[in-house]
Design a protein around this motif. Structure first.
Motif, PDB file in Angstrom:
ATOM      1  N   HIS A 132      12.318  31.201  34.192  1.00 22.26           N
ATOM      2  CA  HIS A 132      12.931  31.416  35.501  1.00 22.26           C
ATOM      3  C   HIS A 132      13.671  30.179  36.023  1.00 22.26           C
ATOM      4  CE1 HIS A 132      10.328  34.957  35.595  1.00 22.26           C
ATOM      5  NE2 HIS A 132      10.881  35.336  36.734  1.00 22.26           N
ATOM      6  N   HIS A 169      13.828  37.829  27.250  1.00 18.49           N
ATOM      7  CA  HIS A 169      13.259  37.991  28.581  1.00 18.49           C
ATOM      8  C   HIS A 169      13.550  36.715  29.363  1.00 18.49           C
ATOM      9  CE1 HIS A 169       9.469  39.382  31.049  1.00 18.49           C
ATOM     10  NE2 HIS A 169      10.489  39.019  31.824  1.00 18.49           N
ATOM     11  N   GLY A 172      15.370  33.975  39.331  1.00 19.64           N
ATOM     12  CA  GLY A 172      15.514  32.701  38.648  1.00 19.64           C
ATOM     13  C   GLY A 172      16.323  31.723  39.473  1.00 19.64           C
ATOM     14  N   GLU A 175      17.209  40.844  34.380  1.00 23.49           N
ATOM     15  CA  GLU A 175      16.906  40.584  35.789  1.00 23.49           C
ATOM     16  C   GLU A 175      16.007  41.687  36.342  1.00 23.49           C
ATOM     17  OE1 GLU A 175      17.777  37.769  36.562  1.00 23.49           O
ATOM     18  OE2 GLU A 175      19.619  37.298  35.489  1.00 23.49           O
ATOM     19  N   HIS A 176      15.207  41.323  37.357  1.00 25.94           N
ATOM     20  CA  HIS A 176      14.326  42.292  37.988  1.00 25.94           C
ATOM     21  C   HIS A 176      15.131  43.357  38.728  1.00 25.94           C
ATOM     22  CE1 HIS A 176      10.576  40.072  37.317  1.00 25.94           C
ATOM     23  NE2 HIS A 176      11.186  38.970  37.705  1.00 25.94           N
ATOM     24  N   GLU A 191      14.735  43.907  33.597  1.00 26.35           N
ATOM     25  CA  GLU A 191      13.287  43.991  33.650  1.00 26.35           C
ATOM     26  C   GLU A 191      12.930  44.980  34.748  1.00 26.35           C
ATOM     27  OE1 GLU A 191       9.125  41.450  33.819  1.00 26.35           O
ATOM     28  OE2 GLU A 191      10.998  40.412  34.258  1.00 26.35           O
ATOM     29  N   ASP A 230      10.396  34.386  29.218  1.00 21.11           N
ATOM     30  CA  ASP A 230      10.327  34.782  30.631  1.00 21.11           C
ATOM     31  C   ASP A 230      10.663  33.597  31.531  1.00 21.11           C
ATOM     32  OD1 ASP A 230       9.950  36.352  32.861  1.00 21.11           O
ATOM     33  OD2 ASP A 230       7.786  36.591  32.622  1.00 21.11           O
ATOM     34  N   HIS A 288      15.504  35.063  33.199  1.00 18.36           N
ATOM     35  CA  HIS A 288      15.929  35.349  34.573  1.00 18.36           C
ATOM     36  C   HIS A 288      16.865  34.271  35.080  1.00 18.36           C
ATOM     37  CE1 HIS A 288      13.107  38.670  35.087  1.00 18.36           C
ATOM     38  NE2 HIS A 288      12.264  37.936  34.369  1.00 18.36           N
ATOM     39  N   SER A 337      19.882  39.620  28.822  1.00 22.54           N
ATOM     40  CA  SER A 337      19.826  39.517  30.284  1.00 22.54           C
ATOM     41  C   SER A 337      18.791  40.510  30.801  1.00 22.54           C
ATOM     42  CB  SER A 337      21.206  39.829  30.873  1.00 22.54           C
ATOM     43  OG  SER A 337      21.151  39.915  32.283  1.00 22.54           O
ATOM     44  N   SER A 368      18.435  37.405  39.833  1.00 23.75           N
ATOM     45  CA  SER A 368      17.220  37.974  40.419  1.00 23.75           C
ATOM     46  C   SER A 368      16.421  36.820  41.011  1.00 23.75           C
ATOM     47  CB  SER A 368      16.424  38.817  39.422  1.00 23.75           C
ATOM     48  OG  SER A 368      16.019  38.097  38.285  1.00 23.75           O
ATOM     49  N   HIS A 408       7.710  37.448  41.681  1.00 26.34           N
ATOM     50  CA  HIS A 408       8.950  37.246  42.429  1.00 26.34           C
ATOM     51  C   HIS A 408       8.886  37.847  43.819  1.00 26.34           C
ATOM     52  CE1 HIS A 408       9.368  41.364  41.113  1.00 26.34           C
ATOM     53  NE2 HIS A 408      10.455  41.513  41.820  1.00 26.34           N
TER      54      HIS A 408
END
Length: 546
Positions: A394, A228, A236, A259-260, A284, A392, A230, A257, A234, A5
């Protein structure tokens, strides 16, 4: 499917092209636009390079604005900052911004050059976020948002903020724009930051509403989840509504949920939860030395990410995750993207994400590594770490719920799901179409399921049995601490079949099952359709938290 990302400006549709008016140097402050005040910004020399117990950081010179005393409602002030970060820059660079009283909205836009680099050489990637007047200390009390490399601009007001950022008043004091030079090209990283303050009365702060911690379950049953994911909070591209709809279509009972490096999505899931879908809240935590999913934390919990393995700080944040009611889940531990490979060890892990997205060589390595940890736990007579799998996902066409973790839980609640994951009462399936039932039984009627121990004497005959559905043409394999000791013929076109194998606790310390598609490369196992956590054989060892 580990997603880097930190690249191009995803998320808001803007491109991060080169700035049109760069001065090529460091430390120039410009005044722009109407409503600006006298007394502008300070030059950006290397004012303070400091190393704390966490990562090294560089603090630049402050950006100042004029007095707010004469500002009318709606007036704006803008400052534009240009500079260049050299190769070898610290992990984080902070730009102090002196925010006067009476500010309704803070808006920040940025861009940076991305010159061509030789093959095999990292180019420029610059992340961004912000901390408010409470400061940048590790732990994040002043944290107000992070978008990594997903956006080229953001705003914060009392009533609203850009996804990834936390709404709230823009209080006076020293704020800090946080830059994360993830990679820097040999030519350096020229950047431009434009800060706009809008004056006026703050809007009304919205009280966050969070999803319930319980959904309508089926009592003790197998529940499917993807922990996991997004959204556009973040990097996604999907909204929470779109993710929830895809989760239901994928046959999921719960999601998390993640998000980074931001908890900003937590307050946007409540309307998408329901009696049929439990939504857990997490993050995350995306460090320079690997990513970890904080699974099922208390609403609004933020976990800092600004440290490396060498800083010896991860243990403190793992404990924070647990204090907030969450599980510590190292994600895609053998991913190859920059900063994605897990380097903190597994001493703090509650569960490990072995399968991430479409099954890949990275997952095969993670599976082998996890199996080695199982062997080590047997040898040391200590607790073991269960495995799980997540998508994971996105953006389109990333499928939600591929793979999914299927958990035996007492009910569809946050606590019950976490208990099942922590105890290893779970298996991973590539989709809702695949189901397995895996058991071990002894000669005197003893019985154990996934994540449990069959308490029998060392030489007691043991029968392990796996039943599978939704796996046409797949092979069933039984794996022990010695390796693969049984492989079945291919399942029929109906996808339904079973396999049995007999052993003893003296021969196999544990047995786990895999359901594999036919090999693609001769001599190598085919892609995974499902795998289970182990059943331990004999009278020793209990799983951590089990």
């Amino acid at each position: 499917m580990c997603d880097d990302h930190h690249g191009d400006g995803h998320g808001d549709g803007n491109d991060r092209g080169d700035a049109s008016d760069r001065d090529g140097g460091t430390g120039r402050t410009e005044r722009g636009e109407r409503g600006e005040r006298d007394g502008g910004g300070t030059g950006l020399g290397r004012r303070a390079l400091f190393v704390t117990s966490a990562a090294a950081a560089l603090t630049l010179g402050s950006v100042t604005f004029g007095s707010s005393g004469a500002a009318a409602d709606g007036d704006q002030e803008t400052r534009t900052i240009r500079g260049t970060l050299p190769t070898g820059s610290p992990d984080f660079v902070y730009l102090p911004v002196e925010v006067p009283a009476g500010v309704r909205e803070l808006k920040v836009a940025y861009s940076y050059d991305r010159p061509s680099v030789p093959a095999g050489t990292a180019g420029n990637a610059l992340d961004i976020g912000v901390f408010d007047e409470r400061g940048t200390d590790l732990g994040g009390q002043g944290f107000r948002g992070w978008s990594g490399g997903a956006r080229t601009e953001f705003f914060i007001r009392a009533d609203e903020a850009t996804p990834g950022y936390v709404p709230g008043p823009v209080r006076p004091g020293t704020w800090h724009i946080a830059l994360g030079p993830y990679t820097v090209a040999p030519q350096g990283l020229p950047y431009e930051i434009t800060i706009t303050l809008t004056y006026g009365a703050p809007g009304e702060r919205v009280k966050p509403v969070y999803p319930p911690e319980r959904a309508r379950g089926r009592g003790r049953a197998w529940y499917r989840g993807d922990c996991h994911l997004h959204s556009w909070y973040s990097d996604g591209r999907r909204t929470p509504a779109e993710i929830a709809a895809l989760a239901r279509a994928a046959g999921l009972d719960f999601i998390n949920s993640s998000e980074h490096n931001t908890q900003s999505a937590h307050a946007h899931w409540a309307e998408h939860a329901g009696e049929d879908l439990l939504i857990l809240l997490g993050e995350e935590v995306t460090t320079r030395n690997g990513h970890v999913v904080a699974l099922g934390m208390d609403p609004g919990t933020f976990v800092d990410w600004r440290y490396r393995a060498r800083d010896n700080r991860f243990g403190a944040f793992a404990r924070q995750i647990r204090r907030a009611g969450g599980l510590v889940v190292p994600a895609h531990p053998h991913a190859t993207c920059v900063g994605c490979n897990w380097k903190f060890g597994f001493g703090e892990a509650d569960v490990v994400e072995v399968w991430n997205g479409g099954y890949s060589p990275e997952d095969e390595v993670a599976l082998a590594d996890w199996d080695g940890m199982l062997v080590a736990s047997v040898r040391a007579g200590r607790g073991w770490i269960p495995a799980m799998g997540n998508s994971d996902a996105h953006r389109d066409p990333d499928p939600v719920g591929r793979p999914q973790t299927v958990v035996l839980a007492d009910d569809l609640t946050r606590d019950a799901i976490q208990d099942g994951l922590r105890a290893g009462r779970s298996y991973v399936a590539e989709s809702k179409d695949v189901s397995v039932a895996f058991t071990a039984s002894g000669a005197r009627g003893e019985h154990a399921g996934i994540g449990e121990r069959l308490k029998v004497d060392r030489d007691t005959p043991v029968t392990v049995r796996l039943e599978a559905t939704g796996a046409p043409g797949c092979l069933i394999r039984f794996v022990t601490d010695q390796g693969v000791l049984f492989t079945s013929p291919a399942l029929p076109d109906s996808g339904t079949g079973s396999a049995e194998w007999r052993t003893t606790a003296s021969y196999a310390a544990y047995v786990r099952a895999e359901v594999r598609h036919p090999p693609v490369i001769p001599g190598f196992p085919g892609p995974m359709a499902a795998f289970t956590n182990p059943i331990f054989l004999g009278r020793r060892q209990r799983p951590t938290g089990g």
